[in-house]
Design a protein around this motif. Sequence first.
Motif, PDB file in Angstrom:
ATOM      1  N   LEU A 111       0.845  -1.188   0.000  1.00  0.00           N
ATOM      2  CA  LEU A 111       0.000   0.000   0.000  1.00  0.00           C
ATOM      3  C   LEU A 111       0.885   1.246   0.000  1.00  0.00           C
ATOM      4  CD1 LEU A 111      -2.559  -1.086   2.757  1.00  0.00           C
ATOM      5  CD2 LEU A 111      -3.000  -0.956   0.314  1.00  0.00           C
ATOM      6  N   PRO A 112       0.400   2.359  -0.530  1.00  0.00           N
ATOM      7  CA  PRO A 112       1.191   3.595  -0.469  1.00  0.00           C
ATOM      8  C   PRO A 112       1.273   4.127   0.963  1.00  0.00           C
ATOM      9  CG  PRO A 112      -0.980   4.035  -1.397  1.00  0.00           C
ATOM     10  CD  PRO A 112      -0.874   2.546  -1.265  1.00  0.00           C
ATOM     11  N   LEU A 113       2.293   4.924   1.228  1.00  0.00           N
ATOM     12  CA  LEU A 113       2.471   5.493   2.566  1.00  0.00           C
ATOM     13  C   LEU A 113       1.222   6.237   3.033  1.00  0.00           C
ATOM     14  CD1 LEU A 113       4.519   6.011   4.881  1.00  0.00           C
ATOM     15  CD2 LEU A 113       5.150   8.128   3.691  1.00  0.00           C
ATOM     16  N   ALA A 114       0.533   6.888   2.102  1.00  0.00           N
ATOM     17  CA  ALA A 114      -0.666   7.642   2.452  1.00  0.00           C
ATOM     18  C   ALA A 114      -1.771   6.758   3.023  1.00  0.00           C
ATOM     19  CB  ALA A 114      -1.187   8.399   1.232  1.00  0.00           C
ATOM     20  N   GLU A 115      -1.714   5.452   2.751  1.00  0.00           N
ATOM     21  CA  GLU A 115      -2.723   4.523   3.268  1.00  0.00           C
ATOM     22  C   GLU A 115      -2.185   3.712   4.446  1.00  0.00           C
ATOM     23  OE1 GLU A 115      -4.644   2.221   0.215  1.00  0.00           O
ATOM     24  OE2 GLU A 115      -4.578   3.891  -1.217  1.00  0.00           O
ATOM     25  N   GLY A 116      -1.247   4.303   5.170  1.00  0.00           N
ATOM     26  CA  GLY A 116      -0.652   3.619   6.312  1.00  0.00           C
ATOM     27  C   GLY A 116      -1.653   3.229   7.383  1.00  0.00           C
ATOM     28  N   GLU A 117      -2.632   4.067   7.628  1.00  0.00           N
ATOM     29  CA  GLU A 117      -3.646   3.736   8.639  1.00  0.00           C
ATOM     30  C   GLU A 117      -4.450   2.504   8.220  1.00  0.00           C
ATOM     31  OE1 GLU A 117      -6.116   3.692  11.947  1.00  0.00           O
ATOM     32  OE2 GLU A 117      -4.183   4.681  11.639  1.00  0.00           O
ATOM     33  N   ALA A 118      -4.803   2.407   6.943  1.00  0.00           N
ATOM     34  CA  ALA A 118      -5.508   1.222   6.450  1.00  0.00           C
ATOM     35  C   ALA A 118      -4.632  -0.020   6.580  1.00  0.00           C
ATOM     36  CB  ALA A 118      -5.925   1.422   4.994  1.00  0.00           C
ATOM     37  N   ALA A 119      -3.335   0.131   6.358  1.00  0.00           N
ATOM     38  CA  ALA A 119      -2.413  -0.998   6.511  1.00  0.00           C
ATOM     39  C   ALA A 119      -2.377  -1.471   7.962  1.00  0.00           C
ATOM     40  CB  ALA A 119      -1.022  -0.590   6.043  1.00  0.00           C
ATOM     41  N   LEU A 120      -2.375  -0.549   8.900  1.00  0.00           N
ATOM     42  CA  LEU A 120      -2.400  -0.915  10.323  1.00  0.00           C
ATOM     43  C   LEU A 120      -3.668  -1.685  10.683  1.00  0.00           C
ATOM     44  CD1 LEU A 120      -1.019   2.442  11.736  1.00  0.00           C
ATOM     45  CD2 LEU A 120       0.058   0.205  12.072  1.00  0.00           C
ATOM     46  N   ARG A 121      -4.779  -1.281  10.113  1.00  0.00           N
ATOM     47  CA  ARG A 121      -6.048  -1.969  10.406  1.00  0.00           C
ATOM     48  C   ARG A 121      -6.051  -3.381   9.811  1.00  0.00           C
ATOM     49  NH1 ARG A 121      -5.540   1.550  12.898  1.00  0.00           N
ATOM     50  NH2 ARG A 121      -5.093  -0.224  14.231  1.00  0.00           N
ATOM     51  N   ARG A 122      -5.444  -3.562   8.654  1.00  0.00           N
ATOM     52  CA  ARG A 122      -5.359  -4.902   8.059  1.00  0.00           C
ATOM     53  C   ARG A 122      -4.542  -5.813   8.964  1.00  0.00           C
ATOM     54  NH1 ARG A 122      -6.251  -7.777   3.588  1.00  0.00           N
ATOM     55  NH2 ARG A 122      -4.800  -9.452   3.042  1.00  0.00           N
ATOM     56  N   LEU A 123      -3.447  -5.299   9.480  1.00  0.00           N
ATOM     57  CA  LEU A 123      -2.603  -6.096  10.362  1.00  0.00           C
ATOM     58  C   LEU A 123      -3.339  -6.415  11.651  1.00  0.00           C
ATOM     59  CD1 LEU A 123       0.284  -7.214  10.215  1.00  0.00           C
ATOM     60  CD2 LEU A 123       1.008  -5.263  11.593  1.00  0.00           C
ATOM     61  N   GLU A 124      -4.045  -5.448  12.199  1.00  0.00           N
ATOM     62  CA  GLU A 124      -4.784  -5.670  13.441  1.00  0.00           C
ATOM     63  C   GLU A 124      -5.830  -6.768  13.271  1.00  0.00           C
ATOM     64  OE1 GLU A 124      -7.273  -3.066  16.774  1.00  0.00           O
ATOM     65  OE2 GLU A 124      -7.240  -2.407  14.688  1.00  0.00           O
ATOM     66  N   ALA A 125      -6.435  -6.855  12.095  1.00  0.00           N
ATOM     67  CA  ALA A 125      -7.481  -7.846  11.835  1.00  0.00           C
ATOM     68  C   ALA A 125      -6.923  -9.231  11.533  1.00  0.00           C
ATOM     69  CB  ALA A 125      -8.352  -7.375  10.669  1.00  0.00           C
ATOM     70  N   SER A 126      -5.589  -9.362  11.477  1.00  0.00           N
ATOM     71  CA  SER A 126      -4.926 -10.644  11.200  1.00  0.00           C
ATOM     72  C   SER A 126      -5.388 -11.255   9.879  1.00  0.00           C
ATOM     73  CB  SER A 126      -5.157 -11.631  12.351  1.00  0.00           C
ATOM     74  OG  SER A 126      -4.553 -11.164  13.533  1.00  0.00           O
ATOM     75  N   LYS A 127      -5.626 -10.393   8.905  1.00  0.00           N
ATOM     76  CA  LYS A 127      -6.047 -10.870   7.592  1.00  0.00           C
ATOM     77  C   LYS A 127      -4.862 -11.252   6.704  1.00  0.00           C
ATOM     78  CE  LYS A 127     -10.308  -8.096   7.423  1.00  0.00           C
ATOM     79  NZ  LYS A 127     -11.034  -7.014   6.696  1.00  0.00           N
ATOM     80  N   GLN A 128      -3.666 -10.874   7.117  1.00  0.00           N
ATOM     81  CA  GLN A 128      -2.516 -10.986   6.235  1.00  0.00           C
ATOM     82  C   GLN A 128      -1.945 -12.397   6.199  1.00  0.00           C
ATOM     83  OE1 GLN A 128      -2.316 -10.076   9.337  1.00  0.00           O
ATOM     84  NE2 GLN A 128      -0.421 -10.891  10.168  1.00  0.00           N
ATOM     85  N   PHE A 129      -1.317 -12.698   5.060  1.00  0.00           N
ATOM     86  CA  PHE A 129      -0.472 -13.886   4.928  1.00  0.00           C
ATOM     87  C   PHE A 129       0.869 -13.368   4.441  1.00  0.00           C
ATOM     88  CE2 PHE A 129       1.377 -17.584   2.799  1.00  0.00           C
ATOM     89  CZ  PHE A 129       1.120 -18.592   3.711  1.00  0.00           C
ATOM     90  N   GLY A 130       1.775 -13.160   5.364  1.00  0.00           N
ATOM     91  CA  GLY A 130       3.033 -12.518   5.053  1.00  0.00           C
ATOM     92  C   GLY A 130       3.019 -11.087   5.558  1.00  0.00           C
ATOM     93  N   LYS A 131       3.890 -10.258   4.982  1.00  0.00           N
ATOM     94  CA  LYS A 131       4.095  -8.911   5.479  1.00  0.00           C
ATOM     95  C   LYS A 131       3.270  -7.892   4.689  1.00  0.00           C
ATOM     96  CE  LYS A 131       7.054  -7.882   8.091  1.00  0.00           C
ATOM     97  NZ  LYS A 131       7.100  -7.721   9.569  1.00  0.00           N
ATOM     98  N   VAL A 132       2.694  -6.948   5.428  1.00  0.00           N
ATOM     99  CA  VAL A 132       2.044  -5.782   4.818  1.00  0.00           C
ATOM    100  C   VAL A 132       3.124  -4.702   4.674  1.00  0.00           C
ATOM    101  CG1 VAL A 132       0.250  -4.047   5.071  1.00  0.00           C
ATOM    102  CG2 VAL A 132      -0.150  -6.383   5.881  1.00  0.00           C
ATOM    103  N   VAL A 133       3.252  -4.180   3.451  1.00  0.00           N
ATOM    104  CA  VAL A 133       4.362  -3.287   3.129  1.00  0.00           C
ATOM    105  C   VAL A 133       3.832  -1.940   2.635  1.00  0.00           C
ATOM    106  CG1 VAL A 133       6.373  -2.950   1.612  1.00  0.00           C
ATOM    107  CG2 VAL A 133       5.889  -5.214   2.574  1.00  0.00           C
ATOM    108  N   LEU A 134       4.497  -0.867   3.038  1.00  0.00           N
ATOM    109  CA  LEU A 134       4.200   0.468   2.548  1.00  0.00           C
ATOM    110  C   LEU A 134       5.215   0.848   1.475  1.00  0.00           C
ATOM    111  CD1 LEU A 134       3.503   2.327   5.914  1.00  0.00           C
ATOM    112  CD2 LEU A 134       1.829   1.351   4.323  1.00  0.00           C
ATOM    113  N   LYS A 135       4.733   1.289   0.335  1.00  0.00           N
ATOM    114  CA  LYS A 135       5.600   1.783  -0.734  1.00  0.00           C
ATOM    115  C   LYS A 135       5.794   3.278  -0.518  1.00  0.00           C
ATOM    116  CE  LYS A 135       6.166   1.744  -5.777  1.00  0.00           C
ATOM    117  NZ  LYS A 135       7.404   0.948  -5.742  1.00  0.00           N
ATOM    118  N   ILE A 136       7.030   3.688  -0.372  1.00  0.00           N
ATOM    119  CA  ILE A 136       7.284   5.090   0.001  1.00  0.00           C
ATOM    120  C   ILE A 136       7.645   5.915  -1.217  1.00  0.00           C
ATOM    121  CG2 ILE A 136       8.749   6.597   1.386  1.00  0.00           C
ATOM    122  CD1 ILE A 136       8.946   4.267   3.393  1.00  0.00           C
ATOM    123  N   VAL A 137       8.572   5.422  -2.047  1.00  0.00           N
ATOM    124  CA  VAL A 137       8.970   6.175  -3.240  1.00  0.00           C
ATOM    125  C   VAL A 137       8.947   5.216  -4.434  1.00  0.00           C
ATOM    126  CG1 VAL A 137      10.788   7.493  -4.363  1.00  0.00           C
ATOM    127  CG2 VAL A 137      10.413   7.727  -1.909  1.00  0.00           C
TER     128      VAL A 137
END
Length: 335
Positions: free
Chosen positions: A309-335
């Motif tokens: 996800l882009p850095l601007a969607e960091g809050e959404a990325a945190l919520r995905r991790l909190e919900a334990s929906k991930q398989f692997g790492k959730v990553v923020l693309k910065i540049v």
Amino acid sequence: MQALQLDAIHQPAAVREVPTPTPAAGEILVKLHAAALNHRDVWIQKGQYAGIKLPCTLGADGAGEVAAHGPEVPAGAPAVGTRVLVYPGLRWGSEQRAQAKDFVVLGMPDPGTFAEYITMPAHCIHPMPAHLNFEQGAALPLGGLTAYRAAFVRAQVQAGERVLVNGVGGGVALLAAQFCMAHGAEVWVTTGSDEKLARALEMGVKGGINYKAENWVKTLTQQAGGPFDVIIDSAAGEAFNSLVDAAAPGGRIVFYGGTLGNIPSLVPGKVFWKQLSILGSSMGSEQDFAAMLQFVTENGIVPVVDEVLPLAEGEAALRRLEASKQFGKVVLKIV
């Protein structure tokens, strides 16, 4: 520069403009291209972490390229333009057995990797394995370091041993499974999701089971042909007793987290009569980090990236991790 910051607990993280850091003596400025989330970031946001000091730029995992050297950077430091990974902590100390009292993880209280730039001591900056892109590289530092130390420094996993990785799906557990398979161990897994179990099997683990199934220990040990020489866990809690039952005589249980809380009513006789070793592990030293990167390079290991996800969607990325929906790492693309 832009950075994803947290001002107070129980508040959304927000992207804002902050000053670009200048490298001091012995430091390197890294232009970050990707950064990965860890549950630690969620726990800080929820106020469930010790010594919280806010506001702060979150994030411990970062991949990028060297942008500049500060004065007095030692000879041999990565050159400007080199693709690098950031060691995810500061001040481990010289003792390899355990971290120093003032060791900290990046991303609170020190500024973390959810930003366009970060400055770090030169010895904390390591060349990134050449076969990885920035998103894959960002998925490696904290999770890979934790998995490597737990499996090889603490539990001393050997080729041919039967290894159980508990709770596969998270970044550390997946890397532990990948590392142990690459080392020649026979790897089995547990997870609370049938979908995650199917994906783990596609990765090449020997087998596994949903730990929500009744009598899962008996079923899995029968499938595996016996109990496990090594068990790698991050949950602890009441379920830890099942791991004791799943361990082979003389086995080692290593755990690097306690997401299910304290371990109640552990039966001492099961531990001492089976001659079990119960080992704690947490992150790892800079020496462990260098050894882990060499192991990843030699074995061509690619961390599992769940979503970018882009850095601007960091809050959404945190919520995905909190919900334990991930398989692997959730990553923020910065540049």
